[in-house]
Design an enzyme around this catalytic site. Structure first.
Site, mmCIF file in Angstrom:
data_model
loop_
_atom_site.group_PDB
_atom_site.id
_atom_site.type_symbol
_atom_site.label_atom_id
_atom_site.label_comp_id
_atom_site.label_asym_id
_atom_site.label_seq_id
_atom_site.Cartn_x
_atom_site.Cartn_y
_atom_site.Cartn_z
ATOM 1 N N GLY A 58 1.769 -3.255 15.803
ATOM 2 C CA GLY A 58 1.017 -2.600 14.739
ATOM 3 C C GLY A 58 -0.247 -3.357 14.373
ATOM 4 O O GLY A 58 -1.304 -2.752 14.145
ATOM 5 N N ASP A 83 5.152 2.930 5.010
ATOM 6 C CA ASP A 83 5.818 2.191 3.943
ATOM 7 C C ASP A 83 6.349 3.084 2.842
ATOM 8 O O ASP A 83 7.366 2.763 2.217
ATOM 9 C CB ASP A 83 4.857 1.157 3.355
ATOM 10 C CG ASP A 83 4.815 -0.121 4.171
ATOM 11 O OD1 ASP A 83 5.461 -0.163 5.234
ATOM 12 O OD2 ASP A 83 4.144 -1.074 3.761
ATOM 13 N N ASN A 112 -4.110 24.194 9.818
ATOM 14 C CA ASN A 112 -3.536 23.635 8.591
ATOM 15 C C ASN A 112 -3.905 22.163 8.503
ATOM 16 O O ASN A 112 -3.522 21.361 9.354
ATOM 17 C CB ASN A 112 -2.011 23.792 8.600
ATOM 18 C CG ASN A 112 -1.359 23.179 7.381
ATOM 19 O OD1 ASN A 112 -2.014 22.922 6.376
ATOM 20 N ND2 ASN A 112 -0.059 22.954 7.470
ATOM 21 N N THR A 113 -4.656 21.795 7.469
ATOM 22 C CA THR A 113 -5.007 20.392 7.250
ATOM 23 C C THR A 113 -4.795 20.059 5.783
ATOM 24 O O THR A 113 -4.634 20.939 4.937
ATOM 25 C CB THR A 113 -6.468 20.105 7.678
ATOM 26 O OG1 THR A 113 -6.708 18.697 7.644
ATOM 27 C CG2 THR A 113 -7.464 20.813 6.788
ATOM 28 N N ARG A 124 1.363 14.231 5.857
ATOM 29 C CA ARG A 124 0.910 15.527 6.332
ATOM 30 C C ARG A 124 1.053 16.607 5.257
ATOM 31 O O ARG A 124 2.053 16.651 4.544
ATOM 32 C CB ARG A 124 1.719 15.977 7.558
ATOM 33 C CG ARG A 124 1.842 14.942 8.653
ATOM 34 C CD ARG A 124 0.524 14.610 9.280
ATOM 35 N NE ARG A 124 0.686 13.733 10.437
ATOM 36 C CZ ARG A 124 -0.265 12.935 10.897
ATOM 37 N NH1 ARG A 124 -1.432 12.906 10.299
ATOM 38 N NH2 ARG A 124 -0.053 12.172 11.939
ATOM 39 N N HIS A 167 0.860 -1.182 0.000
ATOM 40 C CA HIS A 167 0.000 0.000 0.000
ATOM 41 C C HIS A 167 0.894 1.228 0.000
ATOM 42 O O HIS A 167 2.046 1.191 0.409
ATOM 43 C CB HIS A 167 -0.945 0.024 1.215
ATOM 44 C CG HIS A 167 -0.248 0.089 2.541
ATOM 45 N ND1 HIS A 167 0.045 1.264 3.172
ATOM 46 C CD2 HIS A 167 0.225 -0.892 3.341
ATOM 47 C CE1 HIS A 167 0.667 1.009 4.318
ATOM 48 N NE2 HIS A 167 0.785 -0.287 4.451
ATOM 49 N N GLY A 185 5.099 2.417 10.617
ATOM 50 C CA GLY A 185 3.807 3.077 10.745
ATOM 51 C C GLY A 185 3.432 3.454 12.162
ATOM 52 O O GLY A 185 2.790 4.487 12.395
ATOM 53 N N ASN A 232 2.265 7.515 15.463
ATOM 54 C CA ASN A 232 1.351 7.739 16.591
ATOM 55 C C ASN A 232 1.895 8.918 17.394
ATOM 56 O O ASN A 232 2.760 8.772 18.261
ATOM 57 C CB ASN A 232 1.260 6.481 17.456
ATOM 58 C CG ASN A 232 0.150 6.564 18.482
ATOM 59 O OD1 ASN A 232 0.068 7.513 19.248
ATOM 60 N ND2 ASN A 232 -0.723 5.567 18.493
ATOM 61 N N ARG A 261 -1.324 18.946 17.537
ATOM 62 C CA ARG A 261 -0.219 18.365 16.776
ATOM 63 C C ARG A 261 0.406 19.497 15.959
ATOM 64 O O ARG A 261 -0.086 19.891 14.917
ATOM 65 C CB ARG A 261 -0.746 17.254 15.865
ATOM 66 C CG ARG A 261 0.318 16.443 15.169
ATOM 67 C CD ARG A 261 -0.283 15.442 14.202
ATOM 68 N NE ARG A 261 -0.857 16.076 13.032
ATOM 69 C CZ ARG A 261 -2.108 15.923 12.617
ATOM 70 N NH1 ARG A 261 -2.939 15.180 13.306
ATOM 71 N NH2 ARG A 261 -2.542 16.521 11.529
#
Length: 600
Positions: free
Chosen positions: A186, A337, A532-533, A424, A24, A309, A313, A502
């Site tokens: 995970g 990945d 900001n997204t 992000r 993926h 991955g 978190n 965050r």
């Protein structure tokens, strides 16, 4: 990808192309003489969320950005060992998927990566296969700027490893211990994610965002699923898991343990789901802290590098920074990945030269395609007539116009410069808003992003003012950890229910125009930060082309679109555009199952 050799002076040293694919979120990364010059996700080009196919378009774009062709490459690196992966796949056994005789069997092909590199890329030269967790580890260590470091990689599964501890010293990077499948932190997180009715490999972020709403009343029950030893290793209680069941990885025994049935996707989220998410998050954090202690004892270093991955978190990372034994922590910003493409390229460079890639710390992930102002002008001239403002040659005027709209409470789609690598949006392809609005978060979740109301948004803050608004004593350019909001301003749009955020710290050196926009907004309002997204709708990749950005703008309730030097206001557009595009969605690509981690 023509065979003509066009090597530029910048490519005087080895050119290494790194590839992650066939699971993926496939991606490509390009190292030239040990310097990372480009990296990109295939999904941005194909518009297929988490596209797993060989990243042909991303490879082409990376080479184009460097002024190179495939024949200029010295080595292609691949982010895992296909033979080892096939061994684990066959040991696991074929799952009872309806398509197991077709697409599932298609995945059981250890020759596929090399065959496609040869056939689809036209590459006939050297190919280096790098173990999955070594790719993760290298993506962190070799881009950290550290002379030495402990390295911890944690994900669902690579070939066999699910957790690895390593040590980096100079050009040397060695993995010294690992936990193997089926024991996986995970997979534990993904299993509960599926149980909570969210999409595995995508919904883990949702579980993390949901957790602060709950209490850890299922902590002991979740703790029964994983046994952490005194030295920081762990094992799962496999009686609770079935990683090949397409209906979910946790079965009736888990339901009996917690007394809560699996949540039906898209159904109501209740207090019990909040509590289950919080319990999982607490167990994950505590387990990671034990792993970090082990890494410190093994290495003796004051530095820690993390990837995989689970390293995304951000709540756990904050606890590691604050409570762990390390003085400095570096998390690779594309830790999943996709970031394996960086790591395998770095390992291949070290194998070719005996040296590590250039030791500069990674300070920016604006590594994708850039914008073409003249091309955007032609696009808008053809499709939008005169319904836009042209600020070419007048950045100050552009920034003042956009800051004014933000101060009025408008939501802005922002498309400028090179696009981000990693999950992000960091000021290249972003949706922006005033963080002080009481209804801003609910509005953007409901009618702009079209996603669950509980999900938080992140702030982008001028680095020199970050300490005034957040309990943060260091730069955080990649949104990789949370911290407490301590601002004298009311910032409801970016403050989560647990008073955290965050944070992205922004500097002019690494993100010039975006920094100057926030500064202009601060001069106007006294608020040196913005919400900001990522610039996308739910279930879609971040926008890539100006047309992607325009379509996202039209299909949502974004008030204003900034395409490089041009500003389009919704009210200035032809009404027929708004009416026709509003609420339309592209078809969602089919999956075998959203509640199980596809181990093939």
């Amino acid at each position: 990808m023509s065979a003509q050799n066009t090597r530029t002076p910048a490519a005087a040293g080895p050119v290494v192309l790194g590839i992650s694919a066939h699971f993926h979120d496939s991606a490509a990364a390009l190292l030239v003489d040990g310097r990372l010059v480009a990296a990109s996700h295939e999904e941005r080009y194909t518009r297929r969320k988490q596209d797993p196919d060989l990243p042909i378009d991303a490879v082409r774009d990376c080479l184009d950005q460097a002024g190179l062709r495939i024949t200029d490459v010295d080595c292609v690196a691949y982010y895992e060992d296909p033979a080892k992966k096939l061994h684990r796949q066959l040991w696991t056994g074929l799952p009872a998927f309806p398509d197991s005789s077709a697409s599932a069997l298609y995945r059981l092909d250890a020759d596929r990566p090399l065959r496609e590199i040869r056939d689809l890329l036209g590459w006939e030269g050297r190919v280096e296969f790098v173990d999955h967790h070594l790719s993760h580890a290298a993506s962190a260590y070799y881009f950290s700027g550290f002379d030495d470091s402990a390295v911890l990689t944690v994900d669902a599964v690579g070939e066999w490893a699910t957790t690895s501890w390593g040590i980096g010293r100079g050009a040397s990077l060695e993995l010294v211990e690992q936990v193997e499948f089926p024991h996986s932190l995970g997979l534990l997180y993904s299993a509960v994610t599926g149980y909570l009715g969210f999409e595995v490999n995508e919904g883990e972020y949702k579980v993390m965002g949901l957790a602060p709403y709950g209490e850890p009343r299922f902590r002991d029950e979740i703790g029964r699923l994983i046994h952490v030893t005194e030295d920081g290793s762990f094992r799962l209680d496999l009686d609770y898991f079935d990683f090949t069941d397409p209906d979910g990885m946790l079965g009736e025994r888990f339901t009996s343990l917690i007394g809560v049935p699996p949540r039906v996707p898209e159904s109501e989220i209740g207090k019990v789901h909040h509590d289950l998410a919080r319990s999982l998050q607490v167990v994950t954090e505590e387990t990671l802290l034990r792993m970090v202690d082990k890494a410190h004892r093994m290495s003796g270093s004051e530095n820690l590098c993390m990837a995989g991955g689970v390293a995304l978190n951000v709540v756990a990372v904050r606890r590691i920074v604050e409570e762990g034994p390390f003085a400095r922590v570096f998390v690779q910003p594309a830790a999943g990945d996709a970031g394996g493409s960086l790591g395998c390229a770095a390992v291949a460079h070290q194998r070719l030269t005996g040296e590590r890639p250039r030791q500069d710390r990674l300070t920016s992930v604006l590594l994708g395609s850039g914008t073409d102002s003249d091309g955007i002008a032609r696009l808008l001239g053809a499709y939008a007539g005169r319904s836009f403002a042209d600020f070419r040659g007048d950045e100050a005027g552009l920034l003042d116009a956009v800051a004014g709209r933000l101060a009025e409470g408008k939501v802005i789609g922002w498309y400028h410069g090179r696009e981000e690598f990693g999950p992000r949006s960091l000021g290249g392809r972003s949706i922006l808003a005033d963080p002080r609005g009481d209804d801003t978060r609910d509005r953007i979740n409901a009618s702009v992003k079209m996603r669950e109301a509980f999900r938080p948004f992140a702030p982008a803050v001028l680095a020199e003012h970050a300490h005034e608004h957040f309990r943060l004593d260091h730069e955080s350019p990649f949104m990789l950890e949370t911290c407490e909001v301590v601002s004298p301003l009311s910032l409801p749009a970016i403050t989560h229910v647990d008073k955290s955020a965050r944070v992205q710290t922004v500097t002019e050196a690494t993100n010039g125009r975006f920094y100057r926009l926030i500064r202009t907004f601060a001069d106007r309002t006294g608020c040196p930060l913005l919400l900001n997204t990522s610039f996308n709708l739910r279930g879609e990749p971040i926008v890539h082309t100006p047309v992607d950005a325009l379509l996202c703008f039209l299909r949502s309730d974004i008030d204003c679109l900034v395409l490089d030097d041009f500003v389009l206001d919704r009210e200035a557009l032809p009404q027929s555009w708004v009416t026709w595009f509003k609420g339309t969605r592209p078809p969602r690509r089919s999956r075998v199952s959203d509640s199980v981690y596809t181990l093939l």
